[in-house]
Scaffold this active site. Sequence first.
Site, PDB file in Angstrom:
ATOM      1  CB  CYS A   1      39.812  21.006  16.337  1.00  0.00           C
ATOM      2  SG  CYS A   1      38.249  21.202  16.668  1.00  0.00           S
TER       3      CYS A   1
ATOM      4  CD  GLU B   1      -0.696  -0.308   3.784  1.00  0.00           C
ATOM      5  OE1 GLU B   1      -0.942  -1.608   3.905  1.00  0.00           O
ATOM      6  OE2 GLU B   1      -0.967   0.467   4.732  1.00  0.00           O
TER       7      GLU B   1
ATOM      8  CD  GLU C   1       1.360   9.006   7.998  1.00  0.00           C
ATOM      9  OE1 GLU C   1       1.383   8.350   8.954  1.00  0.00           O
ATOM     10  OE2 GLU C   1       2.367   9.799   7.642  1.00  0.00           O
TER      11      GLU C   1
ATOM     12  CG  ASP D   1       5.683  13.012   3.090  1.00  0.00           C
ATOM     13  OD1 ASP D   1       5.985  12.628   4.087  1.00  0.00           O
ATOM     14  OD2 ASP D   1       6.398  13.474   2.114  1.00  0.00           O
TER      15      ASP D   1
ATOM     16  CE  LYS E   1       1.497  -1.640   7.107  1.00  0.00           C
ATOM     17  NZ  LYS E   1       0.222  -0.889   7.326  1.00  0.00           N
TER      18      LYS E   1
ATOM     19  CE  LYS F   1      10.827   6.712   2.543  1.00  0.00           C
ATOM     20  NZ  LYS F   1      11.743   7.165   3.624  1.00  0.00           N
TER      21      LYS F   1
ATOM     22  CE1 TYR G   1      -0.080   3.772   9.725  1.00  0.00           C
ATOM     23  CE2 TYR G   1      -0.730   5.270   7.948  1.00  0.00           C
ATOM     24  CZ  TYR G   1      -0.187   5.038   9.108  1.00  0.00           C
ATOM     25  OH  TYR G   1       0.683   6.017   9.708  1.00  0.00           O
TER      26      TYR G   1
ATOM     27  CB  CYS H   1      39.454  23.362  20.639  1.00  0.00           C
ATOM     28  SG  CYS H   1      39.982  21.794  20.018  1.00  0.00           S
TER      29      CYS H   1
ATOM     30  CB  CYS I   1      37.153  20.303  21.745  1.00  0.00           C
ATOM     31  SG  CYS I   1      36.344  20.976  20.122  1.00  0.00           S
TER      32      CYS I   1
ATOM     33  CE  LYS J   1       7.355   5.422   5.333  1.00  0.00           C
ATOM     34  NZ  LYS J   1       7.286   6.725   5.685  1.00  0.00           N
TER      35      LYS J   1
ATOM     36  NE  ARG K   1       6.401   6.981  15.266  1.00  0.00           N
ATOM     37  CZ  ARG K   1       7.802   7.256  15.472  1.00  0.00           C
ATOM     38  NH1 ARG K   1       8.303   8.365  15.467  1.00  0.00           N
ATOM     39  NH2 ARG K   1       8.732   6.212  15.566  1.00  0.00           N
TER      40      ARG K   1
ATOM     41  CB  CYS L   1      38.684  17.351  17.471  1.00  0.00           C
ATOM     42  SG  CYS L   1      39.237  18.519  19.014  1.00  0.00           S
TER      43      CYS L   1
HETATM   44  S1  IVH Z   1       2.366   0.968   8.981  1.00  0.00           S
HETATM   45  C1  IVH Z   1       4.172  -0.710  13.122  1.00  0.00           C
HETATM   46  N1  IVH Z   1       1.569   1.881   6.806  1.00  0.00           N
HETATM   47  O1  IVH Z   1       5.456   5.814   7.931  1.00  0.00           O
HETATM   48  C2  IVH Z   1       4.390   0.085  11.987  1.00  0.00           C
HETATM   49  N2  IVH Z   1       2.891   3.447   8.048  1.00  0.00           N
HETATM   50  O2  IVH Z   1       8.194   5.303   8.514  1.00  0.00           O
HETATM   51  C3  IVH Z   1       3.199   0.782  11.530  1.00  0.00           C
HETATM   52  N3  IVH Z   1       3.141   5.706   7.188  1.00  0.00           N
HETATM   53  O3  IVH Z   1       5.349   6.056  11.695  1.00  0.00           O
HETATM   54  C4  IVH Z   1       3.228   1.696  10.350  1.00  0.00           C
HETATM   55  N4  IVH Z   1       1.647   5.198   5.431  1.00  0.00           N
HETATM   56  O4  IVH Z   1       3.647   7.463  10.198  1.00  0.00           O
HETATM   57  C5  IVH Z   1       2.360   2.191   7.873  1.00  0.00           C
HETATM   58  N5  IVH Z   1       0.627   2.941   4.875  1.00  0.00           N
HETATM   59  C6  IVH Z   1       1.232   2.720   5.819  1.00  0.00           C
HETATM   60  C7  IVH Z   1       1.929   4.372   6.281  1.00  0.00           C
HETATM   61  C8  IVH Z   1       2.782   4.373   7.460  1.00  0.00           C
HETATM   62  C9  IVH Z   1       2.766   6.033   6.177  1.00  0.00           C
HETATM   63  C10 IVH Z   1       4.050   6.220   8.286  1.00  0.00           C
HETATM   64  C11 IVH Z   1       3.765   5.940   9.503  1.00  0.00           C
HETATM   65  C12 IVH Z   1       5.101   5.533  10.215  1.00  0.00           C
HETATM   66  C13 IVH Z   1       6.129   5.964   9.308  1.00  0.00           C
HETATM   67  C14 IVH Z   1       7.286   4.805   9.152  1.00  0.00           C
END
Ligand code: IVH
Length: 706
Positions: free
Chosen positions: A429, A126, A184, A130, A300, A324, A236, A432, A453, A128, A149, A447
């Site tokens: 350095c 799925e 998110e 942002d 996952k 990523k 998610y 210092c 320092c 990720k 968080r 250093c």
């Molecule tokens: S699963 C135990 N699924 O990415 C892990 N995270 O880099 C539960 N995030 O802190 C996270 N999209 O804020 C999961 N589809 C997705 C996500 C996601 C964004 C974020 C989330 C997490 C961070 C980790």
Amino acid sequence: MTRDISVENLTKDEAQAELARLADLLANANTAYHTEDAPEMDDATYDALKRRNVAIEARFPALKRADSPSDQVGAVPADGFSKVTHAVAMLSLSNAFDAEDVEEFDGRVRKYLGLPADRTLAYTAEPKIDGLSLSLRYENGELVQAATRGDGAVGENVTANARTIADVPTVIADAPDVLEVRGEVYMSHADFAALNARQIDSGGKPFANPRNAAAGSLRQLDAEITRARPLRFFAYAWGALSAPLAETQKGAIDRLADLGFSTNPLTALCHSSAEMLAHYARIEEQRATLGYDIDGVVYKVDDLALQDRLGFRSTTPRWAIAHKFPAELAWTRLEGIDIQVGRTGALSPVARLQPVTVGGVVVSNATLHNEDYIKGLDSKGNEIRGGKEIMVGDWVQVYRAGDVIPKVADVDLSKRADDAMPFAFPTRCPECQSEAVREPGDAVRRCTGGLICPAQAVEKLKHFVSRAAFDIEGLGAKQVEQFYADGWIAEPGDIFTLQDRYGSGMQQLKNREGWGDKSAQNLFDAIEEKRAIPLARVIFALGIRHVGEAASNLIALHYGTWDAFEAAMQAAAAQKGEAWEDLIGVDGVGTVMAGSLVNTFAQEAERASIDRLVAHLTIAEAKRAGTSGSPVAGKTVVFTGTLEKMTRAEAKARAERLGAKVSGSVSAKTDLLVAGPGAGSKAKKAAELGIETLDEDGWLTLISGA
Ligand code: IVH
């Protein structure tokens, strides 16, 4: 009634009674505030009681209660959000950057579970998102709490704000009695553009990107401002649950959708790493037209029973990974190279760049790693970038991946000007003037000034107050720099005498520029609050080279108390013998880290500085969570021979989850040896020492039900 007696005048008995009364009052106030949403005490009274509790504990550390309100972060600071301790930690994800990393992830999962390569294993894939993560707690179908968080263990209470988000239902039907939904918060591109236009119109500052806009909007003290910001939410994951949602990840996400949550439509079920990569390519293709920012794809393990077996490393699950998207790139001119001195003395070259936009963010500094990197060599002396040296004045490529510090990746020799200058890396350095040396095998020049320092001292202090360390509210990098420059603090221990020295008398904090009565008192209170601190944070805060946050946690769990840890560091000083073996037997601690730890404690000046700090602290014992009833909690277990029902890694992780220490070698400290077929010298030694020995089945019986 002891309420009116000032803390200095309390007798021990009165203090004990008063701590009990405060624990009770504050617990009731917390319940009223957090779960009944009907505060019965005003913030100022609450704060005053909490401060009184901290002050009494500081005077009588031995009287601190197991249920001390200072350990239950639920305060209502006058000028911030109250804190929420997550019932289940909010973790992050480890990263994959290419197909090979994804295949390795699948391989690791299989290896851990002992699954053959031909057995199909399903994963969800799925986008990720942002944005920023949010945890929503429902009790009996009603939204009772929403928390950010934070540091993963403790977040901020943003309940009122979350209620204003259209995608967040306030009531849900047919849900488990307790359900924490995680997901998110994000802002769409269109809403972001409109918001920024409004910001500019009203004379405000525009947000740099949708993620900052979402975070800034959610963390508004006035929820009405949040209401006016168009935030969205994708679910998610989940935290605490009174009943399982489903048997699979996909099933659980579908269930959340049925309950009324938005879930991402690009979530797919895959049956191989090839299918995962194909779905990644599909998502990447649609990235530009989705209308919101994503920065990768999350995979996952679908079967929740397998997720459970795989469990977690210290900060990330073994059953998931974030793949990523490739980094963003841009070309610009290198105008100069500055040298920064870090807390361990490392001289780091920083590129000063002609400002350039890389993936929506303006970049004017980037790392050049170390002197070999500038020359075009890696740490082993092999060529990188085809051996091209980077010179000042060159046309260079800047690379930025997610939140990682941008780096200079490449140089265009065809655009090199005649006046481009090779960079002469300093051998002293710059802060210092001490000699800066490179030890054999170290890519970094350091250093040798140590505590003299100023750059190292300031960086150590900044690290000390940073979020994962002491996290002192109101004492950030800027304040530390100013206090250091004026001679107010020179080392961490000085922070805890700041109030004695500058709370009254000739020179006072409240009279400094930028400070006043209230902010000065707030800082003193924030410092006071951190006198009682968990062991892992202290270890991390010392800023010892190679000792990061995850390792600090593991070390703290291994030794339990500061006294045991400190004694062990001294006993291991010779880097041999039982204490040394025990240290390098700690999961995640290798000989390099162990050497760095014991050397720190062996240096007299460092040691004295640590002692001065510790004298001000009440360091809480490190305990594994939720191991009550475990038959192996606190025991040292050694596995040897072949295990047939689970892999060694799984056995070890499971034992640790139950509160055991797993060691690699048998010694007088070993409580239990689990020996599979083929066990050799360890079984023999255990027999000689009279240590209890079980086979794999015996072990499984012992821990079944725990
Ligand atoms: S699963 C135990 N699924 O990415 C892990 N995270 O880099 C539960 N995030 O802190 C996270 N999209 O804020 C999961 N589809 C997705 C996500 C996601 C964004 C974020 C989330 C997490 C961070 C980790």
